[in-house]
Enzyme design. Structure first.
Site, PDB file in Angstrom:
ATOM      1  N   ASP A   8     -34.863  20.169 -17.963  1.00 47.93           N
ATOM      2  CA  ASP A   8     -35.419  19.821 -16.982  1.00 47.93           C
ATOM      3  C   ASP A   8     -36.616  18.819 -16.982  1.00 47.93           C
ATOM      4  O   ASP A   8     -37.663  19.306 -17.914  1.00 47.93           O
ATOM      5  CB  ASP A   8     -36.025  21.035 -16.034  1.00 47.93           C
ATOM      6  CG  ASP A   8     -36.558  20.560 -14.562  1.00 47.93           C
ATOM      7  OD1 ASP A   8     -36.328  19.500 -14.199  1.00 47.93           O
ATOM      8  OD2 ASP A   8     -36.917  21.754 -13.828  1.00 47.93           O
ATOM      9  N   ASP A 103     -32.560  14.531 -12.883  1.00 52.51           N
ATOM     10  CA  ASP A 103     -33.849  14.791 -14.021  1.00 52.51           C
ATOM     11  C   ASP A 103     -33.307  16.289 -14.388  1.00 52.51           C
ATOM     12  O   ASP A 103     -34.164  16.720 -14.996  1.00 52.51           O
ATOM     13  CB  ASP A 103     -35.082  14.908 -13.089  1.00 52.51           C
ATOM     14  CG  ASP A 103     -35.218  15.807 -12.197  1.00 52.51           C
ATOM     15  OD1 ASP A 103     -34.331  16.356 -11.553  1.00 52.51           O
ATOM     16  OD2 ASP A 103     -36.327  15.817 -11.777  1.00 52.51           O
ATOM     17  N   GLU A 104     -32.232  16.867 -14.216  1.00 56.19           N
ATOM     18  CA  GLU A 104     -32.013  18.191 -14.897  1.00 56.19           C
ATOM     19  C   GLU A 104     -30.677  18.355 -15.110  1.00 56.19           C
ATOM     20  O   GLU A 104     -29.596  17.911 -14.419  1.00 56.19           O
ATOM     21  CB  GLU A 104     -32.524  19.443 -13.966  1.00 56.19           C
ATOM     22  CG  GLU A 104     -31.963  19.527 -12.646  1.00 56.19           C
ATOM     23  CD  GLU A 104     -32.564  20.714 -11.958  1.00 56.19           C
ATOM     24  OE1 GLU A 104     -32.394  21.881 -12.614  1.00 56.19           O
ATOM     25  OE2 GLU A 104     -32.972  20.741 -11.024  1.00 56.19           O
TER      26      GLU A 104
END
Length: 367
Positions: A8, A103-104
């Site tokens: 993350d 973003d993860e």
């Protein structure tokens, strides 16, 4: 036994802006819509979080909490470019990469290109390589299933690494506050607190029947995760025809303001997931399930894909006005986007061109 990593990125959008603009470093930065447009916080720097600012919060509220905050309109083209670099780093280690949002992602490194038996060393390598190539930090969780890996990545943020092994999982979960469990939202956590259930250990003491009675299908999920059970595989992304998110209220909701907030939050989540899958669609659909289980949908086919999560959420709110949500108690809300031709049968669809979509037409996130 599987070896799963959840990565993350830390305050991704805000961190990129601080990286590219040195004058912003160390200052409270909020990326999101402006207060004048009744915007919503997309993400914020850790300096802003110290004041209580968080994602999905109305920008006006964030400004009251942190008057010195610096607001920045999101630049999704730039964020997508950085995300692509990070994705290539993941794929250099394993083909089994499941993007969750821009973003993860989850990675299954049970077998990997580096022939490295230690998932912990792989996570360390990934974080180091991400920083070397992007100057950004990432937090990682390492465990034997997706749920525990996700819990781990959130445990020592920012720039942290948490390893949860079969031998340590029970003790770790027993001490974890229930609101820290992915999948247990604020409403469910508040309900558990009223029952004097504050930790995983106290949650584990409740039997499955009781949890099902209290939370429906989610109760069965809680029963399994508090025992560290999660058999979901890391799934490769396909070619989506639609992307959606929904949430079920622990108690039926008749508060119009809360309904609007949830729809805006779902819009932001859907947009970020769409970015992760490089997906765009002009058809926005909301789903409303009332307390009596009657379900209705409303759709709008736009002139162009929503350019950001704030716009998508605003469209969802506009569509909700064509339902009885708020006037009748609501059990579930959902927001989705699809290709223009993918309007579901039975959906009330209209052709709309929202003013705020036209305003952003030149900055669409698609290439």
């Amino acid at each position: 036994m599987r070896k799963i990593i959840h990565i993350d990125m830390d305050a991704f959008f805000a961190a990129i802006e601080q990286r590219d603009r040195p004058e912003l470093r160390g200052k409270p930065v909020i990326v999101g819509g402006s207060v004048k447009r009744r915007g919503v916080v997309s993400t914020c720097s850790y300096e802003a979080r110290r004041f209580g600012v968080h994602s999905a919060m109305p920008s006006a509220t964030a400004l009251r909490l942190c008057p010195q905050a610096i607001f920045i309109e999101p630049d999704f083209r730039k964020y997508k470019a950085v995300s692509a670099i990070v994705r290539d780093i993941f794929l250099s280690v394993t083909p089994l990469v499941e993007p969750v949002s821009i973003d993860e992602a989850y990675l299954d490194v049970t077998r990997n290109h580096r022939n490295e038996p230690s998932a912990t060393r792989i996570a360390e390598y990934l974080r180091s390589e991400i920083f070397a190539q992007t100057s950004l930090t990432a937090s990682a969780g390492v465990s034997y299933n997706k749920f525990l890996a996700k819990v781990g990545s959130d445990f020592h943020k920012p720039n942290g690494l948490t390893v949860i092994t079969p031998a340590t999982a029970r003790d770790f979960l027993d001490r974890l506050p229930v609101e820290k469990f992915p999948g247990i939202g604020s409403v469910s956590a508040a309900k558990l607190h009223k029952m004097n259930v504050h930790t995983g250990g106290e949650l584990r003491a409740l039997d499955e029947k009781m949890l099902r009675e209290l939370f429906g299908k989610a109760g069965a999920f809680y029963y399994r995760i508090v025992r560290g059970i999660d058999e979901r595989p890391v799934e490769l992304p396909g070619e989506p025809k639609s992307i959606s998110r929904e949430t079920t209220f622990a108690e039926d909701c008749s508060d119009p303001r809360r309904i609007r907030i949830i729809l805006r939050t779902l819009g932001r989540k859907v947009f970020r997931r769409a970015l992760a899958h490089n997906f765009s669609g002009r058809c926005v659909t909301i789903k409303v399930k009332y307390a009596d289980f009657r379900t209705v949908t409303r759709s709008a086919t736009l002139a162009a894909p929503p350019p950001d999560g704030e716009t998508l959420g605003a469209i969802a709110v506009a569509l909700a006005r064509k339902t009885e949500a708020g006037r009748r108690p609501v059990r579930l809300l959902g927001v989705g986007i699809s290709e223009a031709a993918g309007t579901a049968a039975g959906t009330d669809a209209v052709q709309l061109e929202f003013p705020f979509v036209s305003e952003f037409a030149r900055t669409l996130f698609i290439d």
